[in-house]
Design an enzyme around this catalytic site. Structure first.
Site, PDB file in Angstrom:
ATOM      1  N   THR A  23      32.948 -25.309  -7.035  1.00 50.59           N
ATOM      2  CA  THR A  23      33.083 -24.224  -6.045  1.00 50.59           C
ATOM      3  C   THR A  23      32.134 -24.449  -4.866  1.00 50.59           C
ATOM      4  O   THR A  23      32.463 -24.111  -3.733  1.00 50.59           O
ATOM      5  CB  THR A  23      32.806 -22.833  -6.666  1.00 50.59           C
ATOM      6  OG1 THR A  23      31.545 -22.875  -7.326  1.00 50.59           O
ATOM      7  CG2 THR A  23      33.883 -22.421  -7.645  1.00 50.59           C
ATOM      8  N   PHE A  30      39.263 -20.502 -10.963  1.00 54.63           N
ATOM      9  CA  PHE A  30      40.378 -19.612 -11.285  1.00 54.63           C
ATOM     10  C   PHE A  30      39.948 -18.153 -11.399  1.00 54.63           C
ATOM     11  O   PHE A  30      40.659 -17.250 -11.009  1.00 54.63           O
ATOM     12  CB  PHE A  30      41.022 -20.037 -12.615  1.00 54.63           C
ATOM     13  CG  PHE A  30      42.030 -21.140 -12.458  1.00 54.63           C
ATOM     14  CD1 PHE A  30      42.363 -21.650 -11.202  1.00 54.63           C
ATOM     15  CD2 PHE A  30      42.674 -21.664 -13.566  1.00 54.63           C
ATOM     16  CE1 PHE A  30      43.298 -22.659 -11.063  1.00 54.63           C
ATOM     17  CE2 PHE A  30      43.614 -22.674 -13.436  1.00 54.63           C
ATOM     18  CZ  PHE A  30      43.926 -23.180 -12.187  1.00 54.63           C
ATOM     19  N   ARG A  31      38.757 -17.910 -11.982  1.00 57.07           N
ATOM     20  CA  ARG A  31      38.477 -16.536 -12.402  1.00 57.07           C
ATOM     21  C   ARG A  31      37.405 -15.780 -11.637  1.00 57.07           C
ATOM     22  O   ARG A  31      37.195 -14.602 -11.873  1.00 57.07           O
ATOM     23  CB  ARG A  31      38.126 -16.523 -13.905  1.00 57.07           C
ATOM     24  CG  ARG A  31      39.374 -16.749 -14.728  1.00 57.07           C
ATOM     25  CD  ARG A  31      39.120 -16.968 -16.191  1.00 57.07           C
ATOM     26  NE  ARG A  31      40.358 -17.398 -16.842  1.00 57.07           N
ATOM     27  CZ  ARG A  31      40.826 -18.634 -16.821  1.00 57.07           C
ATOM     28  NH1 ARG A  31      40.164 -19.584 -16.197  1.00 57.07           N
ATOM     29  NH2 ARG A  31      41.961 -18.937 -17.404  1.00 57.07           N
ATOM     30  N   ILE A 100      40.013 -31.492 -12.323  1.00 55.23           N
ATOM     31  CA  ILE A 100      41.003 -32.526 -12.040  1.00 55.23           C
ATOM     32  C   ILE A 100      40.781 -33.110 -10.645  1.00 55.23           C
ATOM     33  O   ILE A 100      41.615 -33.816 -10.117  1.00 55.23           O
ATOM     34  CB  ILE A 100      42.429 -31.932 -12.149  1.00 55.23           C
ATOM     35  CG1 ILE A 100      42.587 -30.693 -11.239  1.00 55.23           C
ATOM     36  CG2 ILE A 100      42.733 -31.550 -13.597  1.00 55.23           C
ATOM     37  CD1 ILE A 100      43.995 -30.107 -11.222  1.00 55.23           C
ATOM     38  N   HIS A 116      41.593 -32.624 -18.546  1.00 56.55           N
ATOM     39  CA  HIS A 116      42.846 -32.113 -17.986  1.00 56.55           C
ATOM     40  C   HIS A 116      43.473 -33.056 -16.962  1.00 56.55           C
ATOM     41  O   HIS A 116      44.307 -32.650 -16.166  1.00 56.55           O
ATOM     42  CB  HIS A 116      42.609 -30.719 -17.382  1.00 56.55           C
ATOM     43  CG  HIS A 116      42.246 -29.704 -18.423  1.00 56.55           C
ATOM     44  ND1 HIS A 116      41.541 -28.554 -18.166  1.00 56.55           N
ATOM     45  CD2 HIS A 116      42.507 -29.680 -19.758  1.00 56.55           C
ATOM     46  CE1 HIS A 116      41.376 -27.875 -19.296  1.00 56.55           C
ATOM     47  NE2 HIS A 116      41.942 -28.540 -20.270  1.00 56.55           N
ATOM     48  N   CYS A 127      60.341 -44.403 -13.639  1.00 56.18           N
ATOM     49  CA  CYS A 127      59.949 -45.826 -13.749  1.00 56.18           C
ATOM     50  C   CYS A 127      58.434 -46.019 -13.908  1.00 56.18           C
ATOM     51  O   CYS A 127      57.974 -47.141 -14.011  1.00 56.18           O
ATOM     52  CB  CYS A 127      60.439 -46.604 -12.530  1.00 56.18           C
ATOM     53  SG  CYS A 127      59.494 -46.259 -11.030  1.00 56.18           S
ATOM     54  N   CYS A 147      62.514 -45.228  -6.543  1.00 57.57           N
ATOM     55  CA  CYS A 147      63.680 -45.337  -7.438  1.00 57.57           C
ATOM     56  C   CYS A 147      64.455 -44.020  -7.507  1.00 57.57           C
ATOM     57  O   CYS A 147      65.482 -43.938  -8.174  1.00 57.57           O
ATOM     58  CB  CYS A 147      63.233 -45.760  -8.838  1.00 57.57           C
ATOM     59  SG  CYS A 147      62.568 -44.400  -9.843  1.00 57.57           S
ATOM     60  N   THR A 185      31.874 -22.977 -16.187  1.00 59.50           N
ATOM     61  CA  THR A 185      33.124 -22.768 -16.930  1.00 59.50           C
ATOM     62  C   THR A 185      33.108 -21.415 -17.623  1.00 59.50           C
ATOM     63  O   THR A 185      32.069 -20.995 -18.140  1.00 59.50           O
ATOM     64  CB  THR A 185      33.372 -23.893 -17.961  1.00 59.50           C
ATOM     65  OG1 THR A 185      34.510 -23.549 -18.773  1.00 59.50           O
ATOM     66  CG2 THR A 185      32.172 -24.154 -18.862  1.00 59.50           C
ATOM     67  N   ASN A 208      25.682 -20.794 -15.626  1.00 55.82           N
ATOM     68  CA  ASN A 208      26.950 -20.243 -15.129  1.00 55.82           C
ATOM     69  C   ASN A 208      26.668 -19.000 -14.307  1.00 55.82           C
ATOM     70  O   ASN A 208      25.723 -18.270 -14.586  1.00 55.82           O
ATOM     71  CB  ASN A 208      27.861 -19.893 -16.319  1.00 55.82           C
ATOM     72  CG  ASN A 208      29.322 -19.987 -15.953  1.00 55.82           C
ATOM     73  OD1 ASN A 208      29.780 -21.028 -15.470  1.00 55.82           O
ATOM     74  ND2 ASN A 208      30.063 -18.918 -16.157  1.00 55.82           N
TER      75      ASN A 208
HETATM   76  P1  NAD Z   1      37.225 -20.738 -14.599  1.00 54.91           P
HETATM   77  O1  NAD Z   1      37.771 -20.501 -13.244  1.00 54.91           O
HETATM   78  O2  NAD Z   1      37.884 -20.070 -15.739  1.00 54.91           O
HETATM   79  O3  NAD Z   1      35.703 -20.297 -14.626  1.00 54.91           O
HETATM   80  C1  NAD Z   1      34.791 -20.784 -13.691  1.00 54.91           C
HETATM   81  C2  NAD Z   1      33.415 -20.308 -14.098  1.00 54.91           C
HETATM   82  O4  NAD Z   1      32.480 -20.942 -13.249  1.00 54.91           O
HETATM   83  C3  NAD Z   1      33.220 -18.794 -13.979  1.00 54.91           C
HETATM   84  O5  NAD Z   1      32.688 -18.321 -15.197  1.00 54.91           O
HETATM   85  C4  NAD Z   1      32.212 -18.639 -12.827  1.00 54.91           C
HETATM   86  O6  NAD Z   1      31.269 -17.625 -13.088  1.00 54.91           O
HETATM   87  C5  NAD Z   1      31.523 -19.979 -12.821  1.00 54.91           C
HETATM   88  N1  NAD Z   1      31.076 -20.427 -11.498  1.00 54.91           N
HETATM   89  C6  NAD Z   1      31.769 -20.435 -10.339  1.00 54.91           C
HETATM   90  N2  NAD Z   1      31.037 -21.001  -9.359  1.00 54.91           N
HETATM   91  C7  NAD Z   1      29.849 -21.352  -9.918  1.00 54.91           C
HETATM   92  C8  NAD Z   1      28.675 -21.988  -9.429  1.00 54.91           C
HETATM   93  N3  NAD Z   1      28.564 -22.360  -8.159  1.00 54.91           N
HETATM   94  N4  NAD Z   1      27.667 -22.201 -10.298  1.00 54.91           N
HETATM   95  C9  NAD Z   1      27.748 -21.818 -11.607  1.00 54.91           C
HETATM   96  N5  NAD Z   1      28.838 -21.203 -12.116  1.00 54.91           N
HETATM   97  C10 NAD Z   1      29.881 -20.992 -11.285  1.00 54.91           C
HETATM   98  O7  NAD Z   1      37.147 -22.323 -14.805  1.00 54.91           O
HETATM   99  P2  NAD Z   1      37.320 -23.213 -16.124  1.00 54.91           P
HETATM  100  O8  NAD Z   1      36.562 -22.645 -17.254  1.00 54.91           O
HETATM  101  O9  NAD Z   1      37.086 -24.614 -15.710  1.00 54.91           O
HETATM  102  O10 NAD Z   1      38.855 -23.062 -16.508  1.00 54.91           O
HETATM  103  C11 NAD Z   1      39.859 -23.119 -15.513  1.00 54.91           C
HETATM  104  C12 NAD Z   1      40.853 -24.259 -15.603  1.00 54.91           C
HETATM  105  O11 NAD Z   1      41.257 -24.492 -14.273  1.00 54.91           O
HETATM  106  C13 NAD Z   1      40.345 -25.562 -16.084  1.00 54.91           C
HETATM  107  O12 NAD Z   1      41.257 -26.010 -17.021  1.00 54.91           O
HETATM  108  C14 NAD Z   1      40.381 -26.505 -14.863  1.00 54.91           C
HETATM  109  O13 NAD Z   1      41.104 -27.674 -15.201  1.00 54.91           O
HETATM  110  C15 NAD Z   1      41.230 -25.812 -13.857  1.00 54.91           C
HETATM  111  N6  NAD Z   1      40.714 -25.847 -12.467  1.00 54.91           N
HETATM  112  C16 NAD Z   1      40.149 -26.983 -11.956  1.00 54.91           C
HETATM  113  C17 NAD Z   1      39.652 -26.996 -10.673  1.00 54.91           C
HETATM  114  C18 NAD Z   1      39.032 -28.276 -10.157  1.00 54.91           C
HETATM  115  O14 NAD Z   1      39.418 -29.363 -10.568  1.00 54.91           O
HETATM  116  N7  NAD Z   1      38.018 -28.179  -9.268  1.00 54.91           N
HETATM  117  C19 NAD Z   1      39.712 -25.848  -9.873  1.00 54.91           C
HETATM  118  C20 NAD Z   1      40.321 -24.699 -10.408  1.00 54.91           C
HETATM  119  C21 NAD Z   1      40.808 -24.726 -11.717  1.00 54.91           C
END
Ligand code: NAD
Length: 233
Positions: A23, A30-31, A100, A116, A127, A147, A185, A208
């Site tokens: 982020t 996502f959340r 990802i 993921h 192909c 293709c 996460t 977190n």
């Molecule tokens: P999530 O969105 O469910 O949770 C993210 C967590 O990170 C939250 O609890 C939040 O409080 C915390 N957070 C956000 N910014 C932060 C920071 N700067 N410092 C510390 N904590 C911070 O994410 P998840 O648990 O990874 O699950 C979501 C799914 O979405 C995963 O499977 C992932 O593959 C996918 N996803 C990936 C990306 C990416 O590749 N960057 C982006 C969005 C979603």
């Protein structure tokens, strides 16, 4: 014991992270309040990013995917850089990520278990020819191979199994770690979130922004921004 002291005495650190790691590079998670769930999309990302949706509504899948998941101009932040530095210094044995976006590799990390998959690998369903993320971004509608086959990102969509070798590598790393650092996460996406339970080493730390279901099981919990916490070490 402080985070700095724990890191100082550990030589087999494993990092387990998710969307919150990126982020601070400008990629929404996502959340969080400003994450993808809070946006204008009426269909939740978990539905759009599912295998069923991909195969039945491919064009809509790609509309969302290009706009929200392909952040190709994002750069690694202080957290990605610190982890790569620790690996180079022989202190960290692996990064297990649910992300990802490929930013750990951009920062220089070598041992990365992408549970993921990655937006940087895309292949023709017919192909198997490989395509770059830039090709997907610059394509219109449903990206197609020379293709004629449909191109699919090598990303584990909801409803698809994780890759067996990646699981094995991630679990082995976690089992042999002396310190597990979990960060960025919500620990709500399974089976990935369950892998932290394989840790049997000495120090478990969780950094977190928000609370997680695993907070009470860790030796040290820091509620803060990961890039700032690791960047200040
Ligand atoms: P999530 O969105 O469910 O949770 C993210 C967590 O990170 C939250 O609890 C939040 O409080 C915390 N957070 C956000 N910014 C932060 C920071 N700067 N410092 C510390 N904590 C911070 O994410 P998840 O648990 O990874 O699950 C979501 C799914 O979405 C995963 O499977 C992932 O593959 C996918 N996803 C990936 C990306 C990416 O590749 N960057 C982006 C969005 C979603």
């Amino acid at each position: 014991m402080t985070l700095k002291e724990m890191i100082g005495e550990s030589n087999r650190i494993v990092f387990f992270g998710g969307a919150g790691v990126s982020t601070e590079s400008g990629i929404p998670d996502f959340r969080s309040a400003d994450g993808i769930y809070s946006g204008k999309h009426t269909i939740p990302p978990e539905v759009i990013l599912s295998a069923d949706f991909f195969y039945s509504r491919t064009e809509e899948f790609y509309q969302f995917y290009r706009e929200k998941m392909l952040c190709l101009s994002a750069k690694p932040n202080a957290a990605h850089s610190k982890l790569a530095e620790w690996e180079k210094a022989g202190k960290l044995i692996g990064v297990v990520t649910q992300n990802i976006d490929g930013l750990h590799q951009s920062a220089g990390s070598q041992k990365v278990f992408e549970l993921h998959g990655s937006v940087h690998r895309n292949y023709c369903l017919r192909c198997k020819k490989q395509y770059s993320a830039e090709f997907i971004l610059n394509s219109d509608g449903v990206p197609r191979c020379t293709c004629g086959g449909i191109i699919k990102p090598d990303v584990v969509l909801y409803g698809e199994p994780l890759d067996g070798d990646t699981i094995e590598g991630a679990v082995n790393a976690i089992q042999s770690a002396d310190m597990l650092l979990i960060a960025g996460t919500s620990l709500s996406v399974y089976p990935a979130a369950g892998f932290v339970r394989y840790f049997k080493g000495k120090h478990s730390v969780l950094i977190n922004r928000d609370e997680t279901p695993y907070d009470h099981e860790c030796e040290l919990v820091v509620h803060g921004k990961l890039g700032e916490v690791l960047g200040n070490l």
